[in-house]
Scaffold this active site. Sequence first.
Site, PDB file in Angstrom:
ATOM      1  N   TYR A  54     -42.498  -9.652 -34.767  1.00 13.28           N
ATOM      2  CA  TYR A  54     -41.462  -9.628 -33.737  1.00 13.28           C
ATOM      3  C   TYR A  54     -40.889  -8.172 -33.488  1.00 13.28           C
ATOM      4  O   TYR A  54     -40.821  -7.372 -34.166  1.00 13.28           O
ATOM      5  CB  TYR A  54     -39.933 -10.266 -34.049  1.00 13.28           C
ATOM      6  CG  TYR A  54     -38.622  -9.721 -33.364  1.00 13.28           C
ATOM      7  CD1 TYR A  54     -38.779 -10.487 -31.814  1.00 13.28           C
ATOM      8  CD2 TYR A  54     -37.729  -8.914 -33.579  1.00 13.28           C
ATOM      9  CE1 TYR A  54     -37.799 -10.233 -31.249  1.00 13.28           C
ATOM     10  CE2 TYR A  54     -36.692  -8.714 -32.539  1.00 13.28           C
ATOM     11  CZ  TYR A  54     -36.724  -9.190 -31.226  1.00 13.28           C
ATOM     12  OH  TYR A  54     -35.754  -8.867 -30.491  1.00 13.28           O
ATOM     13  N   GLY A  61     -35.402 -10.870 -27.912  1.00 12.63           N
ATOM     14  CA  GLY A  61     -34.383 -11.837 -27.897  1.00 12.63           C
ATOM     15  C   GLY A  61     -34.963 -13.321 -27.663  1.00 12.63           C
ATOM     16  O   GLY A  61     -35.729 -13.638 -28.178  1.00 12.63           O
TER      17      GLY A  61
END
Length: 512
Positions: A54, A61
Amino acid sequence: MHTVVVGTSGVTASDVLAVARGGARVELSGEAVAALAAAREVVEALAAKPEPVYGVSTGFGALATRHISPELRATLQRNIVRSHAAGMGARVEREVVRALMFLRLKTVCSGRTGVRPEVARTMADVLNAGITPVVHEYGSLGCSGDLAPLSHCALTLMGEGDAEGPDGVVRPAGELLAEHGIAPVELREKEGLALLNGTDGMLGMLVMALADLDTLYKTADVTAALSLEALLGTEKVLAPELHAIRPHPGQGAAAANMLAVLKGSGLTGHHQDGAPRVQDAYSVRCAPQVAGAGRDTLAHARLVAERELASAVDNPVILPDGRVESNGNFHGAPVAYVLDFLAIAAADLASIAERRTDRLLDKNRSHGLPPFLADDAGVDSGLMIAQYTQAALVSEMKRLAVPASADSIPSSAMQEDHVSMGWSAARKLRTAVGNLARVLAVELYAATRAVELRAGLDPAPASRAVIDAVRAAGVGGPGPDRFLAPDLAAADTFVRAGGAVAAAETVTGPLL
Protein backbone atom coordinates in the site's frame (compact mmCIF):
# COMPACT_ATOMS: atom_id res chain seq x y z
CA MET A 1 18.55 34.94 11.58
CA HIS A 2 17.51 32.16 13.94
CA THR A 3 17.90 28.65 12.49
CA VAL A 4 15.87 25.58 13.45
CA VAL A 5 17.60 22.25 12.88
CA VAL A 6 15.21 19.38 12.19
CA GLY A 7 16.30 15.94 13.38
CA THR A 8 14.59 12.58 13.67
CA SER A 9 12.95 13.00 17.08
CA GLY A 10 10.42 15.74 16.46
CA VAL A 11 10.39 19.46 17.16
CA THR A 12 9.27 21.81 19.93
CA ALA A 13 6.46 24.32 20.05
CA SER A 14 9.02 27.12 20.08
CA ASP A 15 10.49 25.69 16.85
CA VAL A 16 7.06 25.85 15.21
CA LEU A 17 6.51 29.43 16.32
CA ALA A 18 9.99 30.47 15.18
CA VAL A 19 9.39 29.13 11.66
CA ALA A 20 5.69 30.01 11.31
CA ARG A 21 5.75 33.48 12.83
CA GLY A 22 9.39 34.43 13.08
CA GLY A 23 10.59 33.40 9.64
CA ALA A 24 13.38 31.24 11.08
CA ARG A 25 15.53 29.28 8.63
CA VAL A 26 15.27 25.51 8.54
CA GLU A 27 18.11 23.03 8.21
CA LEU A 28 18.21 19.22 8.20
CA SER A 29 20.52 17.49 10.64
CA GLY A 30 22.99 14.88 9.44
CA GLU A 31 21.05 12.33 11.47
CA ALA A 32 17.85 13.21 9.60
CA VAL A 33 19.51 12.93 6.18
CA ALA A 34 20.89 9.50 7.12
CA ALA A 35 17.48 8.34 8.35
CA LEU A 36 15.83 9.58 5.16
CA ALA A 37 18.31 7.67 3.01
CA ALA A 38 17.94 4.47 5.02
CA ALA A 39 14.15 4.57 4.87
CA ARG A 40 14.26 5.24 1.15
CA GLU A 41 16.28 2.07 0.62
CA VAL A 42 13.48 0.10 2.24
CA VAL A 43 10.86 1.66 -0.05
CA GLU A 44 12.90 1.03 -3.19
CA ALA A 45 13.45 -2.61 -2.19
CA LEU A 46 9.71 -3.08 -1.74
CA ALA A 47 8.99 -1.30 -5.01
CA ALA A 48 11.15 -3.85 -6.83
CA LYS A 49 9.15 -6.80 -5.49
CA PRO A 50 6.11 -8.21 -7.30
CA GLU A 51 3.92 -8.19 -4.18
CA PRO A 52 1.72 -5.06 -3.86
CA VAL A 53 2.49 -2.71 -0.94
CA TYR A 54 0.00 0.00 0.00
CA GLY A 55 1.22 3.45 -0.94
CA VAL A 56 4.22 2.06 -2.82
CA SER A 57 2.70 -0.03 -5.58
CA THR A 58 -1.07 0.34 -5.08
CA GLY A 59 -3.74 2.98 -5.45
CA PHE A 60 -5.00 4.92 -2.44
CA GLY A 61 -7.97 4.84 -0.11
CA ALA A 62 -10.91 3.01 -1.68
CA LEU A 63 -8.72 2.43 -4.79
CA ALA A 64 -6.03 0.54 -2.87
CA THR A 65 -6.99 -2.78 -4.44
CA ARG A 66 -5.34 -1.89 -7.75
CA HIS A 67 -1.72 -2.90 -8.24
CA ILE A 68 0.21 -0.18 -10.06
CA SER A 69 2.88 -1.22 -12.55
CA PRO A 70 6.37 0.37 -12.21
CA GLU A 71 6.03 2.58 -15.28
CA LEU A 72 2.90 4.25 -13.81
CA ARG A 73 4.12 4.85 -10.26
CA ALA A 74 5.58 8.31 -10.82
CA THR A 75 2.30 9.28 -12.49
CA LEU A 76 0.41 7.84 -9.52
CA GLN A 77 2.33 9.99 -7.03
CA ARG A 78 1.97 13.12 -9.14
CA ASN A 79 -1.72 12.46 -9.66
CA ILE A 80 -2.51 12.03 -5.98
CA VAL A 81 -1.12 15.50 -5.31
CA ARG A 82 -2.98 17.10 -8.20
CA SER A 83 -6.30 15.43 -7.45
CA HIS A 84 -6.13 16.04 -3.72
CA ALA A 85 -5.28 19.74 -4.14
CA ALA A 86 -9.01 20.40 -4.21
CA GLY A 87 -9.42 23.07 -1.54
CA MET A 88 -11.96 25.86 -1.78
CA GLY A 89 -12.73 29.10 0.00
CA ALA A 90 -10.60 31.89 1.39
CA ARG A 91 -6.84 31.62 1.62
CA VAL A 92 -5.42 30.31 4.87
CA GLU A 93 -3.07 32.62 6.77
CA ARG A 94 0.63 32.58 5.91
CA GLU A 95 1.67 31.53 9.42
CA VAL A 96 -0.66 28.53 9.29
CA VAL A 97 0.76 27.38 5.95
CA ARG A 98 4.34 27.75 7.17
CA ALA A 99 3.52 25.73 10.30
CA LEU A 100 1.82 23.10 8.14
CA MET A 101 4.85 22.76 5.84
CA PHE A 102 7.35 22.74 8.69
CA LEU A 103 5.48 20.05 10.63
CA ARG A 104 5.23 17.85 7.55
CA LEU A 105 8.98 18.25 7.11
CA LYS A 106 9.37 17.23 10.75
CA THR A 107 7.62 13.93 10.08
CA VAL A 108 9.45 13.35 6.81
CA CYS A 109 12.77 13.76 8.66
CA SER A 110 11.81 11.09 11.18
CA GLY A 111 12.84 8.42 8.68
CA ARG A 112 9.45 6.75 8.95
CA THR A 113 7.99 7.90 5.61
CA GLY A 114 10.40 6.72 2.91
CA VAL A 115 10.80 10.14 1.28
CA ARG A 116 14.17 10.85 -0.39
CA PRO A 117 16.53 13.37 1.22
CA GLU A 118 16.27 15.65 -1.82
CA VAL A 119 12.52 16.03 -1.32
CA ALA A 120 13.05 17.03 2.32
CA ARG A 121 15.74 19.51 1.28
CA THR A 122 13.34 21.06 -1.24
CA MET A 123 10.73 21.48 1.49
CA ALA A 124 13.29 23.32 3.61
CA ASP A 125 14.40 25.42 0.61
CA VAL A 126 10.83 26.55 -0.07
CA LEU A 127 10.37 27.59 3.56
CA ASN A 128 13.70 29.42 3.60
CA ALA A 129 12.86 31.25 0.37
CA GLY A 130 9.70 32.65 1.95
CA ILE A 131 7.49 30.93 -0.63
CA THR A 132 4.06 30.16 0.80
CA PRO A 133 1.68 27.85 -1.10
CA VAL A 134 -1.89 29.05 -1.55
CA VAL A 135 -3.97 26.85 0.78
CA HIS A 136 -7.73 27.18 1.04
CA GLU A 137 -10.08 27.15 4.02
CA TYR A 138 -12.01 24.00 3.12
CA GLY A 139 -10.75 20.57 2.13
CA SER A 140 -9.70 18.71 5.27
CA LEU A 141 -11.81 16.32 7.31
CA GLY A 142 -8.99 15.85 9.80
CA CYS A 143 -8.45 12.22 8.88
CA SER A 144 -6.02 10.54 6.50
CA GLY A 145 -4.22 13.78 7.12
CA ASP A 146 -5.11 17.38 6.37
CA LEU A 147 -5.30 16.16 2.80
CA ALA A 148 -6.27 19.12 0.65
CA PRO A 149 -4.16 21.68 2.58
CA LEU A 150 -1.09 19.45 2.47
CA SER A 151 -1.72 18.68 -1.20
CA HIS A 152 -1.61 22.35 -2.12
CA CYS A 153 1.78 22.54 -0.36
CA ALA A 154 3.04 19.45 -2.21
CA LEU A 155 1.83 20.96 -5.47
CA THR A 156 4.18 23.88 -4.92
CA LEU A 157 7.10 21.47 -4.46
CA MET A 158 6.24 20.09 -7.90
CA GLY A 159 6.31 23.60 -9.36
CA GLU A 160 2.57 23.66 -9.95
CA GLY A 161 -0.32 25.73 -8.63
CA ASP A 162 -0.04 29.15 -7.04
CA ALA A 163 2.06 30.43 -4.17
CA GLU A 164 2.82 33.71 -2.45
CA GLY A 165 6.32 35.05 -2.81
CA PRO A 166 8.29 36.78 -0.05
CA ASP A 167 6.94 40.08 -1.42
CA GLY A 168 3.36 39.00 -0.68
CA VAL A 169 2.39 38.68 -4.35
CA VAL A 170 0.67 35.46 -5.49
CA ARG A 171 2.19 34.00 -8.64
CA PRO A 172 2.61 30.60 -10.34
CA ALA A 173 4.68 28.38 -8.07
CA GLY A 174 6.99 27.32 -10.90
CA GLU A 175 8.06 30.92 -11.48
CA LEU A 176 8.82 31.45 -7.79
CA LEU A 177 10.86 28.26 -7.53
CA ALA A 178 12.88 29.21 -10.61
CA GLU A 179 13.61 32.69 -9.24
CA HIS A 180 15.06 31.16 -6.09
CA GLY A 181 17.01 28.45 -7.86
CA ILE A 182 14.84 25.62 -6.54
CA ALA A 183 14.29 22.66 -8.85
CA PRO A 184 10.75 21.18 -8.75
CA VAL A 185 10.65 17.66 -7.32
CA GLU A 186 9.78 14.60 -9.41
CA LEU A 187 7.88 12.43 -6.97
CA ARG A 188 8.60 8.70 -6.79
CA GLU A 189 7.04 5.73 -5.02
CA LYS A 190 5.19 6.64 -1.82
CA GLU A 191 6.40 10.25 -1.80
CA GLY A 192 3.16 11.87 -2.90
CA LEU A 193 1.23 9.99 -0.24
CA ALA A 194 3.83 10.77 2.43
CA LEU A 195 3.52 14.50 1.80
CA LEU A 196 -0.25 14.47 2.43
CA ASN A 197 -0.88 12.12 5.33
CA GLY A 198 -0.60 14.00 8.62
CA THR A 199 -2.26 16.13 11.27
CA ASP A 200 0.12 19.01 10.55
CA GLY A 201 -2.41 21.77 9.85
CA MET A 202 -4.51 21.22 12.95
CA LEU A 203 -1.37 20.72 15.06
CA GLY A 204 0.23 23.93 13.80
CA MET A 205 -2.91 25.89 14.62
CA LEU A 206 -3.05 24.26 18.07
CA VAL A 207 0.53 25.28 18.84
CA MET A 208 -0.14 28.88 17.83
CA ALA A 209 -3.43 29.00 19.74
CA LEU A 210 -1.68 27.77 22.88
CA ALA A 211 0.89 30.56 22.61
CA ASP A 212 -1.82 33.18 22.10
CA LEU A 213 -4.03 31.85 24.88
CA ASP A 214 -1.15 31.80 27.35
CA THR A 215 -0.90 35.57 26.90
CA LEU A 216 -4.67 36.08 26.93
CA TYR A 217 -5.21 34.14 30.14
CA LYS A 218 -2.64 36.29 31.92
CA THR A 219 -4.31 39.34 30.39
CA ALA A 220 -7.67 38.16 31.74
CA ASP A 221 -6.20 38.04 35.25
CA VAL A 222 -5.05 41.64 34.83
CA THR A 223 -8.38 42.90 33.46
CA ALA A 224 -10.30 41.02 36.16
CA ALA A 225 -8.14 42.66 38.83
CA LEU A 226 -8.74 46.10 37.33
CA SER A 227 -12.49 45.45 37.21
CA LEU A 228 -12.45 44.30 40.83
CA GLU A 229 -10.71 47.55 41.80
CA ALA A 230 -13.08 49.68 39.78
CA LEU A 231 -16.05 47.98 41.47
CA LEU A 232 -14.50 48.53 44.92
CA GLY A 233 -14.48 44.77 45.38
CA THR A 234 -12.66 42.74 48.00
CA GLU A 235 -9.38 40.97 47.33
CA LYS A 236 -9.88 38.69 50.36
CA VAL A 237 -11.31 35.98 48.08
CA LEU A 238 -7.89 35.76 46.42
CA ALA A 239 -6.08 34.64 49.57
CA PRO A 240 -3.77 31.67 48.89
CA GLU A 241 -5.20 29.64 51.78
CA LEU A 242 -8.64 29.71 50.16
CA HIS A 243 -7.33 28.31 46.90
CA ALA A 244 -5.10 25.76 48.63
CA ILE A 245 -8.17 23.91 49.86
CA ARG A 246 -9.33 23.45 46.25
CA PRO A 247 -5.94 22.72 44.70
CA HIS A 248 -6.55 23.12 40.98
CA PRO A 249 -3.24 24.52 39.71
CA GLY A 250 -4.77 26.98 37.24
CA GLN A 251 -7.09 28.43 39.85
CA GLY A 252 -4.23 29.03 42.24
CA ALA A 253 -2.18 30.70 39.52
CA ALA A 254 -5.03 32.99 38.46
CA ALA A 255 -5.73 34.05 42.04
CA ALA A 256 -2.04 34.69 42.67
CA ASN A 257 -1.82 36.85 39.55
CA MET A 258 -4.85 38.93 40.53
CA LEU A 259 -3.54 39.35 44.05
CA ALA A 260 -0.15 40.47 42.74
CA VAL A 261 -1.76 43.08 40.49
CA LEU A 262 -3.93 44.38 43.35
CA LYS A 263 -1.14 44.68 45.91
CA GLY A 264 -1.18 48.14 47.44
CA SER A 265 -4.56 49.13 46.01
CA GLY A 266 -6.47 51.94 47.67
CA LEU A 267 -9.75 50.95 46.03
CA THR A 268 -10.43 47.40 47.22
CA GLY A 269 -12.75 46.72 50.12
CA HIS A 270 -14.64 50.02 49.97
CA HIS A 271 -18.31 50.77 49.38
CA GLN A 272 -19.88 54.01 48.28
CA ASP A 273 -21.83 54.37 51.54
CA GLY A 274 -19.01 53.22 53.79
CA ALA A 275 -20.50 49.79 54.49
CA PRO A 276 -18.07 46.87 54.22
CA ARG A 277 -18.40 44.60 51.21
CA VAL A 278 -19.47 41.09 52.21
CA GLN A 279 -19.48 39.39 48.81
CA ASP A 280 -18.88 40.41 45.22
CA ALA A 281 -20.84 39.09 42.25
CA TYR A 282 -19.76 35.77 40.78
CA SER A 283 -18.15 37.40 37.74
CA VAL A 284 -15.71 39.11 40.15
CA ARG A 285 -15.48 36.64 43.03
CA CYS A 286 -15.18 33.53 40.83
CA ALA A 287 -12.77 34.97 38.27
CA PRO A 288 -9.90 32.70 39.42
CA GLN A 289 -12.09 29.60 39.29
CA VAL A 290 -13.19 30.22 35.70
CA ALA A 291 -9.83 31.41 34.42
CA GLY A 292 -8.15 28.62 36.35
CA ALA A 293 -10.25 25.89 34.77
CA GLY A 294 -9.28 27.30 31.39
CA ARG A 295 -5.61 27.30 32.37
CA ASP A 296 -5.84 23.63 33.33
CA THR A 297 -7.44 22.92 29.96
CA LEU A 298 -4.48 24.69 28.35
CA ALA A 299 -2.12 22.45 30.28
CA HIS A 300 -3.85 19.32 28.98
CA ALA A 301 -3.86 20.67 25.43
CA ARG A 302 -0.16 21.49 25.72
CA LEU A 303 0.56 17.88 26.73
CA VAL A 304 -1.32 16.59 23.68
CA ALA A 305 0.55 19.02 21.44
CA GLU A 306 3.91 17.92 22.86
CA ARG A 307 3.09 14.28 22.16
CA GLU A 308 1.97 15.07 18.63
CA LEU A 309 5.10 17.15 18.00
CA ALA A 310 7.15 14.07 18.89
CA SER A 311 5.10 11.85 16.56
CA ALA A 312 5.74 10.61 13.04
CA VAL A 313 2.31 10.49 11.41
CA ASP A 314 2.06 8.75 8.04
CA ASN A 315 0.40 5.73 6.45
CA PRO A 316 2.03 3.36 5.80
CA VAL A 317 5.06 3.88 8.03
CA ILE A 318 8.52 2.31 7.98
CA LEU A 319 9.30 0.77 11.36
CA PRO A 320 12.82 0.50 12.82
CA ASP A 321 12.97 -3.20 11.92
CA GLY A 322 12.30 -2.40 8.25
CA ARG A 323 8.65 -3.45 8.16
CA VAL A 324 6.23 -1.21 6.26
CA GLU A 325 2.85 -1.23 8.00
CA SER A 326 -0.49 0.44 7.48
CA ASN A 327 -1.95 2.17 10.53
CA GLY A 328 -4.51 4.71 11.70
CA ASN A 329 -2.21 7.22 13.37
CA PHE A 330 -3.31 9.95 10.97
CA HIS A 331 -6.69 10.16 12.71
CA GLY A 332 -6.96 13.62 14.24
CA ALA A 333 -9.11 12.81 17.28
CA PRO A 334 -6.48 13.59 19.98
CA VAL A 335 -5.78 17.01 18.50
CA ALA A 336 -9.39 17.72 17.53
CA TYR A 337 -10.68 17.14 21.04
CA VAL A 338 -8.34 19.63 22.68
CA LEU A 339 -8.98 22.20 19.96
CA ASP A 340 -12.67 21.96 20.86
CA PHE A 341 -11.93 22.01 24.61
CA LEU A 342 -9.98 25.24 24.16
CA ALA A 343 -12.83 26.87 22.24
CA ILE A 344 -15.18 26.06 25.13
CA ALA A 345 -12.77 27.47 27.71
CA ALA A 346 -12.17 30.62 25.65
CA ALA A 347 -15.91 31.21 25.29
CA ASP A 348 -16.42 30.94 29.04
CA LEU A 349 -13.52 33.29 29.80
CA ALA A 350 -14.99 35.81 27.35
CA SER A 351 -18.42 35.40 28.91
CA ILE A 352 -17.29 36.20 32.44
CA ALA A 353 -15.25 39.18 31.18
CA GLU A 354 -18.30 40.57 29.41
CA ARG A 355 -20.35 40.24 32.61
CA ARG A 356 -17.78 42.29 34.51
CA THR A 357 -17.85 44.94 31.79
CA ASP A 358 -21.64 45.14 31.92
CA ARG A 359 -21.48 45.55 35.70
CA LEU A 360 -19.03 48.46 35.33
CA LEU A 361 -21.49 50.24 33.02
CA ASP A 362 -24.68 49.70 35.06
CA LYS A 363 -25.18 52.47 37.63
CA ASN A 364 -27.34 50.12 39.73
CA ARG A 365 -24.52 47.59 40.12
CA SER A 366 -21.30 49.60 39.71
CA HIS A 367 -21.22 51.04 43.24
CA GLY A 368 -21.17 54.70 42.36
CA LEU A 369 -19.77 54.86 38.83
CA PRO A 370 -21.60 57.06 36.27
CA PRO A 371 -23.99 55.30 33.88
CA PHE A 372 -22.05 53.67 31.04
CA LEU A 373 -18.95 55.50 32.38
CA ALA A 374 -20.23 58.50 30.42
CA ASP A 375 -18.92 62.01 30.94
CA ASP A 376 -22.41 63.58 30.90
CA ALA A 377 -24.87 60.69 30.88
CA GLY A 378 -27.78 61.35 28.54
CA VAL A 379 -25.81 63.77 26.43
CA ASP A 380 -23.03 61.18 26.26
CA SER A 381 -23.63 57.44 25.77
CA GLY A 382 -20.21 56.48 27.09
CA LEU A 383 -19.30 52.83 26.52
CA MET A 384 -22.86 51.60 26.00
CA ILE A 385 -22.26 50.29 22.48
CA ALA A 386 -18.74 49.06 23.23
CA GLN A 387 -20.47 46.53 25.47
CA TYR A 388 -22.87 45.66 22.62
CA THR A 389 -19.85 44.84 20.48
CA GLN A 390 -18.39 42.77 23.27
CA ALA A 391 -21.68 40.92 23.72
CA ALA A 392 -21.84 40.15 19.98
CA LEU A 393 -18.33 38.70 20.12
CA VAL A 394 -19.22 36.54 23.12
CA SER A 395 -22.35 35.30 21.42
CA GLU A 396 -20.33 34.21 18.40
CA MET A 397 -17.80 32.51 20.66
CA LYS A 398 -20.58 30.47 22.24
CA ARG A 399 -21.57 29.24 18.78
CA LEU A 400 -17.93 28.49 17.99
CA ALA A 401 -17.74 26.42 21.19
CA VAL A 402 -19.99 23.75 19.66
CA PRO A 403 -17.57 20.83 19.13
CA ALA A 404 -16.50 20.07 15.57
CA SER A 405 -15.06 16.74 16.71
CA ALA A 406 -18.52 15.44 17.62
CA ASP A 407 -19.30 15.35 13.90
CA SER A 408 -18.15 12.88 11.26
CA ILE A 409 -19.00 12.70 7.56
CA PRO A 410 -17.94 9.46 5.82
CA SER A 411 -15.80 9.81 2.71
CA SER A 412 -13.82 7.82 0.12
CA ALA A 413 -16.63 5.39 -0.67
CA MET A 414 -16.98 4.55 3.06
CA GLN A 415 -13.33 3.53 3.39
CA GLU A 416 -12.79 6.62 5.53
CA ASP A 417 -16.04 6.21 7.42
CA HIS A 418 -15.14 8.08 10.61
CA VAL A 419 -13.23 11.36 10.56
CA SER A 420 -12.12 13.83 13.24
CA MET A 421 -13.00 17.24 11.75
CA GLY A 422 -9.88 18.49 13.52
CA TRP A 423 -9.05 21.06 10.84
CA SER A 424 -12.51 22.59 11.30
CA ALA A 425 -11.99 22.61 15.07
CA ALA A 426 -8.70 24.45 14.56
CA ARG A 427 -10.18 27.01 12.18
CA LYS A 428 -12.99 27.94 14.54
CA LEU A 429 -10.58 28.09 17.48
CA ARG A 430 -8.49 30.67 15.60
CA THR A 431 -11.61 32.82 15.27
CA ALA A 432 -12.44 32.29 18.93
CA VAL A 433 -8.94 33.31 20.05
CA GLY A 434 -9.17 36.51 18.02
CA ASN A 435 -12.57 37.28 19.51
CA LEU A 436 -11.31 36.63 23.04
CA ALA A 437 -8.60 39.24 22.54
CA ARG A 438 -11.25 41.75 21.45
CA VAL A 439 -13.48 40.94 24.43
CA LEU A 440 -10.62 41.44 26.88
CA ALA A 441 -9.69 44.66 25.08
CA VAL A 442 -13.18 46.03 25.78
CA GLU A 443 -12.98 45.01 29.44
CA LEU A 444 -9.55 46.63 29.70
CA TYR A 445 -10.89 49.78 28.08
CA ALA A 446 -13.84 49.96 30.47
CA ALA A 447 -11.93 48.99 33.61
CA THR A 448 -9.11 51.48 33.11
CA ARG A 449 -11.63 54.28 32.54
CA ALA A 450 -13.63 53.22 35.60
CA VAL A 451 -10.55 53.16 37.84
CA GLU A 452 -9.64 56.66 36.68
CA LEU A 453 -13.16 57.84 37.53
CA ARG A 454 -12.69 56.82 41.19
CA ALA A 455 -11.41 60.22 42.20
CA GLY A 456 -9.54 60.32 45.51
CA LEU A 457 -8.78 56.60 45.60
CA ASP A 458 -5.44 55.36 44.34
CA PRO A 459 -5.21 52.15 42.29
CA ALA A 460 -2.52 49.55 42.91
CA PRO A 461 0.90 50.40 41.48
CA ALA A 462 0.57 47.57 38.95
CA SER A 463 -2.84 48.85 37.90
CA ARG A 464 -1.43 52.34 37.46
CA ALA A 465 1.36 50.89 35.29
CA VAL A 466 -1.24 49.19 33.08
CA ILE A 467 -3.33 52.36 32.79
CA ASP A 468 -0.26 54.40 31.86
CA ALA A 469 0.78 51.86 29.23
CA VAL A 470 -2.72 51.75 27.75
CA ARG A 471 -2.81 55.51 27.45
CA ALA A 472 0.67 55.55 25.91
CA ALA A 473 -0.59 53.05 23.34
CA GLY A 474 -3.16 55.56 22.09
CA VAL A 475 -6.19 54.34 24.02
CA GLY A 476 -8.05 57.37 25.34
CA GLY A 477 -9.31 57.83 28.89
CA PRO A 478 -12.45 59.38 30.39
CA GLY A 479 -14.10 62.31 28.66
CA PRO A 480 -16.93 63.29 26.32
CA ASP A 481 -18.09 60.89 23.62
CA ARG A 482 -15.72 60.38 20.71
CA PHE A 483 -15.25 57.99 17.81
CA LEU A 484 -14.76 54.77 19.78
CA ALA A 485 -13.66 52.31 17.10
CA PRO A 486 -10.05 53.59 16.92
CA ASP A 487 -9.72 53.39 20.71
CA LEU A 488 -11.04 49.83 20.73
CA ALA A 489 -8.74 48.84 17.87
CA ALA A 490 -5.75 50.27 19.75
CA ALA A 491 -6.79 48.37 22.88
CA ASP A 492 -7.09 45.17 20.84
CA THR A 493 -3.60 45.62 19.41
CA PHE A 494 -2.27 46.32 22.90
CA VAL A 495 -3.85 43.14 24.30
CA ARG A 496 -2.68 40.88 21.47
CA ALA A 497 0.88 42.13 21.88
CA GLY A 498 0.80 41.24 25.58
CA GLY A 499 0.92 44.91 26.58
CA ALA A 500 -1.28 44.56 29.66
CA VAL A 501 0.77 41.68 31.00
CA ALA A 502 4.10 43.38 30.28
CA ALA A 503 2.99 46.58 32.00
CA ALA A 504 1.75 44.77 35.11
CA GLU A 505 4.95 42.73 35.30
CA THR A 506 7.05 45.89 35.59
CA VAL A 507 5.64 46.05 39.11
CA THR A 508 4.67 42.47 39.99
CA GLY A 509 7.49 40.57 38.35
CA PRO A 510 6.62 37.60 36.10
CA LEU A 511 2.99 36.53 36.32
CA LEU A 512 2.18 32.82 36.43
